[in-house]
Design an enzyme around this catalytic site. Structure first.
Site, mmCIF file in Angstrom:
data_model
loop_
_atom_site.group_PDB
_atom_site.id
_atom_site.type_symbol
_atom_site.label_atom_id
_atom_site.label_comp_id
_atom_site.label_asym_id
_atom_site.label_seq_id
_atom_site.Cartn_x
_atom_site.Cartn_y
_atom_site.Cartn_z
ATOM 1 N N LYS A 11 12.749 52.329 -30.975
ATOM 2 C CA LYS A 11 13.911 52.340 -31.539
ATOM 3 C C LYS A 11 13.916 50.920 -32.124
ATOM 4 O O LYS A 11 13.222 50.005 -31.775
ATOM 5 C CB LYS A 11 15.194 52.372 -30.805
ATOM 6 C CG LYS A 11 15.453 51.432 -29.574
ATOM 7 C CD LYS A 11 16.286 50.278 -29.924
ATOM 8 C CE LYS A 11 16.157 49.171 -28.763
ATOM 9 N NZ LYS A 11 16.361 47.850 -28.855
ATOM 10 N N ASP A 58 19.474 51.556 -21.730
ATOM 11 C CA ASP A 58 19.063 51.911 -22.917
ATOM 12 C C ASP A 58 18.669 53.490 -22.883
ATOM 13 O O ASP A 58 18.058 54.038 -23.966
ATOM 14 C CB ASP A 58 18.039 51.118 -23.459
ATOM 15 C CG ASP A 58 18.465 50.066 -24.355
ATOM 16 O OD1 ASP A 58 19.725 49.914 -24.396
ATOM 17 O OD2 ASP A 58 17.676 49.149 -24.727
HETATM 18 P P1 ATP Z 1 14.249 46.708 -24.446
HETATM 19 O O1 ATP Z 1 14.185 46.790 -25.859
HETATM 20 O O2 ATP Z 1 14.832 48.062 -23.655
HETATM 21 O O3 ATP Z 1 14.798 45.533 -24.067
HETATM 22 P P2 ATP Z 1 11.408 46.181 -24.504
HETATM 23 O O4 ATP Z 1 10.784 46.366 -25.447
HETATM 24 O O5 ATP Z 1 12.010 44.558 -24.436
HETATM 25 O O6 ATP Z 1 12.755 47.154 -24.076
HETATM 26 P P3 ATP Z 1 9.632 47.167 -22.525
HETATM 27 O O7 ATP Z 1 8.354 47.326 -23.306
HETATM 28 O O8 ATP Z 1 10.441 48.735 -22.411
HETATM 29 O O9 ATP Z 1 10.368 45.916 -23.120
HETATM 30 O O10 ATP Z 1 9.179 46.806 -21.190
HETATM 31 C C1 ATP Z 1 9.807 45.674 -20.282
HETATM 32 C C2 ATP Z 1 8.848 45.576 -18.967
HETATM 33 O O11 ATP Z 1 9.162 46.842 -18.231
HETATM 34 C C3 ATP Z 1 7.418 45.403 -18.908
HETATM 35 O O12 ATP Z 1 7.129 44.013 -18.972
HETATM 36 C C4 ATP Z 1 6.868 46.426 -18.067
HETATM 37 O O13 ATP Z 1 6.372 45.581 -17.088
HETATM 38 C C5 ATP Z 1 8.047 47.257 -17.590
HETATM 39 N N1 ATP Z 1 7.724 48.580 -17.714
HETATM 40 C C6 ATP Z 1 8.279 49.465 -16.884
HETATM 41 N N2 ATP Z 1 7.897 50.785 -17.428
HETATM 42 C C7 ATP Z 1 7.431 50.891 -18.525
HETATM 43 C C8 ATP Z 1 6.733 51.631 -19.453
HETATM 44 N N3 ATP Z 1 6.750 52.690 -19.370
HETATM 45 N N4 ATP Z 1 6.297 51.008 -20.703
HETATM 46 C C9 ATP Z 1 6.463 49.598 -20.983
HETATM 47 N N5 ATP Z 1 6.806 48.719 -20.056
HETATM 48 C C10 ATP Z 1 7.260 49.195 -18.748
#
Ligand code: ATP
Length: 290
Positions: free
Chosen positions: A11, A137
């Site tokens: 998203k 989220d």
């Molecule tokens: P958001 O936009 O919700 O803040 P994000 O893009 O900042 O998400 P994610 O890529 O969802 O962050 O991942 C953040 C952390 O969550 C990663 O450092 C990872 O260790 C952990 N994590 C747990 N499950 C997953 C997954 N399926 N994919 C990616 N990261 C994951």
């Protein structure tokens, strides 16, 4: 059913406002969420025995109970006393720790997948309820499409689809911790707030300029001073003809909205000269299945 394959879409936030910090440390938000056509692929297979295993195409990703996919599978197994095991395979494409809710989306896909694999017949609201216990989220990622998210992100209002635009996603080679960004946000000190209500009207009127003219994200006040490259990418996308450009979530991913596919593709090719950008795609907004 023995096996299911799911798409877990990322998203962007067309608008992100933080209303206040609660006493428990969580932040109340008002965000316009938009699913985009960049997705991870998740495979779930039923196995004999009781174990849950996950493997992934990226070696540094945790594949134990820290991964939201494992947490989602375990939550459904426990709630519905399911005895079979599950073998999961995750192919990541959504940039990690990038502000695109990749982990939450994988979690939501795992919930949908468990519902299908075990033929549980759960409604969207029930999946959202389980998801809310796993991440703020996750309920949004269960419903997808265009939506207003309030509360800590779990109170959702579906909005009409945003179409007729092309989204260039550019991820610089840095990772940002969502938690740290929120911890460093000075909510009372914010000098401006996005016009989320105006953006909702623009979405209802299918007024692309009305939408792009209101794109604002208060988390930029924390992330951009630390990583000025985000502003440089935004400037670059605007010079390339984007209607507007913004950081998504807590960053560092930047997206630009283009009215023409040709301009978006040209900007993507020109972006290759930008050494700091490690992943870039032109995608379309994705609407929920209805
Ligand atoms: P958001 O936009 O919700 O803040 P994000 O893009 O900042 O998400 P994610 O890529 O969802 O962050 O991942 C953040 C952390 O969550 C990663 O450092 C990872 O260790 C952990 N994590 C747990 N499950 C997953 C997954 N399926 N994919 C990616 N990261 C994951």
């Amino acid at each position: 059913m023995k096996k299911v394959v799911l798409k877990a879409y990322g998203k962007v936030n067309l608008g992100l406002d933080v209303v206040r910090r609660r006493d428990d440390g969580y932040h109340e938000v008002r965000m316009i969420m938009q699913t985009v056509g960049l997705f991870d692929r998740l495979e779930l297979k039923k196995t004999s025995g009781d174990s849950v295993t996950l493997s992934a195409n990226l070696r540094f990703l945790p594949v134990n109970e820290q991964n939201l996919v494992c947490q989602a599978i375990a939550a459904v197994k426990k709630k519905y006393s399911l005895k079979d095991g599950v073998e999961a395979y995750l192919e990541k494409r959504i940039p990690i720790a990038a502000g695109m809710a990749g982990g939450s989306s994988d979690c939501a896909a795992a919930l949908r997948g468990m519902n299908q694999l075990f033929e549980l017949g759960l409604k969207e609201e029930e999946l959202c309820e389980i998801g809310a216990g796993l991440g703020a989220d996750v309920p949004y990622c269960v419903i997808g499409g265009t939506a207003l998210a309030e509360g800590i992100g779990e109170k959702l209002t579906k909005l009409p689809p945003v179409s007729d635009c092309h989204i260039l996603i550019a991820k610089p080679g840095i990772s940002v911790s969502t938690k740290t960004v929120y911890e460093n946000l000075d909510v009372p000190g914010l000098s401006s707030h996005p016009d989320i209500t105006g953006m909702i009207s623009a979405i209802e009127n299918q007024d692309l300029k009305g939408i792009t003219g209101r794109m604002e994200n208060v988390l930029e006040t924390v992330t951009i001073p630390r990583y000025p490259v985000i502003d440089e990418i935004k400037e670059f996308l605007l010079k390339q003809g984007a209607e507007n450009a913004l950081m998504s979530g807590s960053g560092p991913t930047v997206f630009g909205i283009f009215a023409s596919q040709e301009k978006a593709q040209r900007a993507l090719s020109n972006l290759r000269s930008f050494e700091d950008v490690k992943q870039a795609y032109v995608v379309a907004p994705v609407n929920r299945e209805s």
